[in-house]
Design a protein around this motif. Structure first.
Motif, short mmCIF file in Angstrom:
data_model
loop_
_atom_site.label_atom_id
_atom_site.label_comp_id
_atom_site.label_asym_id
_atom_site.label_seq_id
_atom_site.Cartn_x
_atom_site.Cartn_y
_atom_site.Cartn_z
N UNK A 1 -14.44 -5.75 5.76
CA UNK A 1 -14.99 -4.65 4.95
C UNK A 1 -16.12 -5.17 4.08
N UNK A 2 -17.01 -4.29 3.65
CA UNK A 2 -18.18 -4.71 2.91
C UNK A 2 -17.96 -4.77 1.41
N UNK A 3 -16.78 -4.33 0.88
CA UNK A 3 -16.56 -4.42 -0.54
C UNK A 3 -15.07 -4.56 -0.83
N UNK A 4 -14.78 -5.15 -1.98
CA UNK A 4 -13.40 -5.47 -2.33
C UNK A 4 -12.55 -4.23 -2.55
N UNK A 5 -13.13 -3.17 -3.08
CA UNK A 5 -12.38 -1.94 -3.35
C UNK A 5 -11.80 -1.36 -2.07
N UNK A 6 -12.62 -1.22 -1.04
CA UNK A 6 -12.14 -0.69 0.24
C UNK A 6 -11.11 -1.62 0.86
N UNK A 7 -11.39 -2.92 0.79
CA UNK A 7 -10.49 -3.90 1.38
C UNK A 7 -9.11 -3.82 0.75
N UNK A 8 -9.07 -3.67 -0.57
CA UNK A 8 -7.78 -3.60 -1.28
C UNK A 8 -7.01 -2.35 -0.87
N UNK A 9 -7.71 -1.22 -0.73
CA UNK A 9 -7.04 0.02 -0.33
C UNK A 9 -6.44 -0.11 1.06
N UNK A 10 -7.23 -0.65 2.00
CA UNK A 10 -6.75 -0.75 3.37
C UNK A 10 -5.60 -1.74 3.52
N UNK A 11 -5.62 -2.81 2.75
CA UNK A 11 -4.51 -3.77 2.81
C UNK A 11 -3.24 -3.15 2.24
N UNK A 12 -3.38 -2.36 1.18
CA UNK A 12 -2.21 -1.68 0.61
C UNK A 12 -1.62 -0.70 1.60
N UNK A 13 -2.48 0.08 2.25
CA UNK A 13 -2.01 1.03 3.26
C UNK A 13 -1.34 0.29 4.41
N UNK A 14 -1.94 -0.80 4.85
CA UNK A 14 -1.37 -1.58 5.95
C UNK A 14 0.00 -2.12 5.61
N UNK A 15 0.18 -2.62 4.39
CA UNK A 15 1.49 -3.13 3.98
C UNK A 15 2.54 -2.03 3.97
N UNK A 16 2.14 -0.85 3.53
CA UNK A 16 3.08 0.27 3.49
C UNK A 16 3.52 0.68 4.90
N UNK A 17 2.55 0.77 5.81
CA UNK A 17 2.89 1.13 7.19
C UNK A 17 3.83 0.10 7.79
N UNK A 18 3.53 -1.17 7.56
CA UNK A 18 4.37 -2.25 8.10
C UNK A 18 5.77 -2.21 7.51
N UNK A 19 5.87 -2.01 6.21
CA UNK A 19 7.17 -1.96 5.55
C UNK A 19 8.03 -0.83 6.09
N UNK A 20 7.44 0.36 6.21
CA UNK A 20 8.20 1.50 6.72
C UNK A 20 8.55 1.31 8.20
N UNK A 21 7.65 0.71 8.96
CA UNK A 21 7.94 0.46 10.39
C UNK A 21 9.11 -0.50 10.54
N UNK A 22 9.09 -1.59 9.79
CA UNK A 22 10.17 -2.56 9.89
C UNK A 22 11.49 -1.98 9.38
N UNK A 23 11.42 -1.15 8.34
CA UNK A 23 12.64 -0.50 7.83
C UNK A 23 13.24 0.44 8.87
N UNK A 24 12.36 1.01 9.70
CA UNK A 24 12.83 1.92 10.75
C UNK A 24 13.27 1.16 11.99
N UNK A 25 13.12 -0.16 11.98
CA UNK A 25 13.55 -0.97 13.12
C UNK A 25 12.67 -0.80 14.34
N UNK A 26 11.38 -0.51 14.13
CA UNK A 26 10.47 -0.29 15.24
C UNK A 26 9.47 -1.45 15.36
N UNK A 27 9.05 -1.72 16.58
CA UNK A 27 7.99 -2.71 16.81
C UNK A 27 6.65 -2.00 16.78
N UNK A 28 5.59 -2.77 16.74
CA UNK A 28 4.25 -2.17 16.75
C UNK A 28 4.00 -1.35 18.02
N UNK A 29 4.38 -1.87 19.21
CA UNK A 29 4.19 -1.06 20.42
C UNK A 29 4.99 0.24 20.38
N UNK A 30 6.20 0.18 19.83
CA UNK A 30 7.04 1.38 19.75
C UNK A 30 6.43 2.42 18.81
#
Length: 270
Positions: A1-30
């Motif tokens: 990303x071209x700026x820290x603000x956007x990068x921070x937002x996208x990393x936060x969103x990514x962590x949330x998606x990963x956390x909820x996916x793992x809590x649901x017992x799903x893999x990335x392909x699933x």
């Protein structure tokens, strides 16, 4: 990303998606299969490398049972989708009670149709990727919200005659763009003027400019060059830009004359 603000937002969103996916017992392909996206995209989103579309977040929220906690991040993601300089300019435009702009090379960004904007970004060198073109076009169209917000800002534009005739994107794109100018001109808080090429006196020879008068009474200038854009806040410099823009408007055709001129150019294009 071209700026820290956007990068921070996208990393936060990514962590949330990963956390909820793992809590649901799903893999990335699933998860990808369940929401209609590829595994590579899911992986990129979780690592903060790709900007997820609203549909991605809505479907992930539903499949993972996040109760709206993923979907609600769409607003922040939408802001992160746009380049920083566009976000900063959009904030200023949102605070403006008056905005004036002189455009000498192409139709001003706030007046552009999506097709015209896409043609402009597609001809940039070094070339943008399709994803980058989509991002910049979306950002430019989002800024057009300044026409609709309440209270209304007074918006004035002066277009060089050549911008009405240069067929960027092709004749059909140009015609649609001219039709759009005629539609925008009907708004009571918008005035569009044309600077004829035949003018012998022209105060805009130093290039395009933009002026924004903010709610707090402060006026700022904005200039764009080949590789850089610059915000002008020094009162003496802003005063010079205000003087030049006033002269440009005085030298241009009146709004009514400009309307007739645009209609004339459209007739020549048929």
């Amino acid at each position: 990303m071209e700026d820290e603000e956007s990068e921070a937002v996208l990393k936060t969103v990514g962590r949330q998606v990963k956390m909820w996916r793992e809590s649901a017992g799903m893999t990335q392909p699933e998860l990808g299969a369940a929401i209609g996206y590829g595994e590579d995209l899911v992986s990129s989103v979780e690592r903060g490398r790709r900007i997820p579309k609203p549909d991605f977040l809505d479907k992930a929220d539903e499949v993972l049972g996040a109760g709206g906690k993923i979907a609600t991040m769409k607003v922040d993601v939408e802001r992160a989708r746009y380049p920083k300089k566009v976000r900063d300019l959009a904030r200023l435009e949102d605070e403006a009670v008056e905005l004036g702009a002189y455009a000498g090379h192409h139709i001003h960004g706030l007046l552009q149709t999506p097709e015209y904007a896409r043609a402009l970004y597609a001809m940039r060198r070094p070339a943008f990727t399709e994803e980058e073109v989509d991002r910049y076009v979306s950002a430019r169209m989002a800024r057009k919200a300044v026409f609709d917000r309440v209270p209304r800002a007074q918006l004035t534009f002066v277009q060089e005659e050549v911008t009405l005739r240069r067929p960027l994107g092709g004749r059909m794109v140009l015609r649609q763009q001219l039709e759009h100018l005629l539609e925008i001109e009907q708004l009571r808080h918008v005035e569009i003027q044309v600077m004829p090429t035949a003018r012998e006196d022209h105060a805009g020879m130093a290039g395009s400019l933009r002026l924004l008068k903010l709610r707090d009474g402060k006026t700022l200038g904005h200039l764009e060059a080949q590789l850089h854009s610059r915000l002008v806040s020094e009162p003496r410099d802003v005063q010079v830009l205000e003087m030049r823009y006033g002269m440009i408007r005085a030298q241009a055709l009146t709004p009514r004359e400009s309307l007739a001129f645009i209609e004339k150019v459209m007739g020549e294009e048929t």
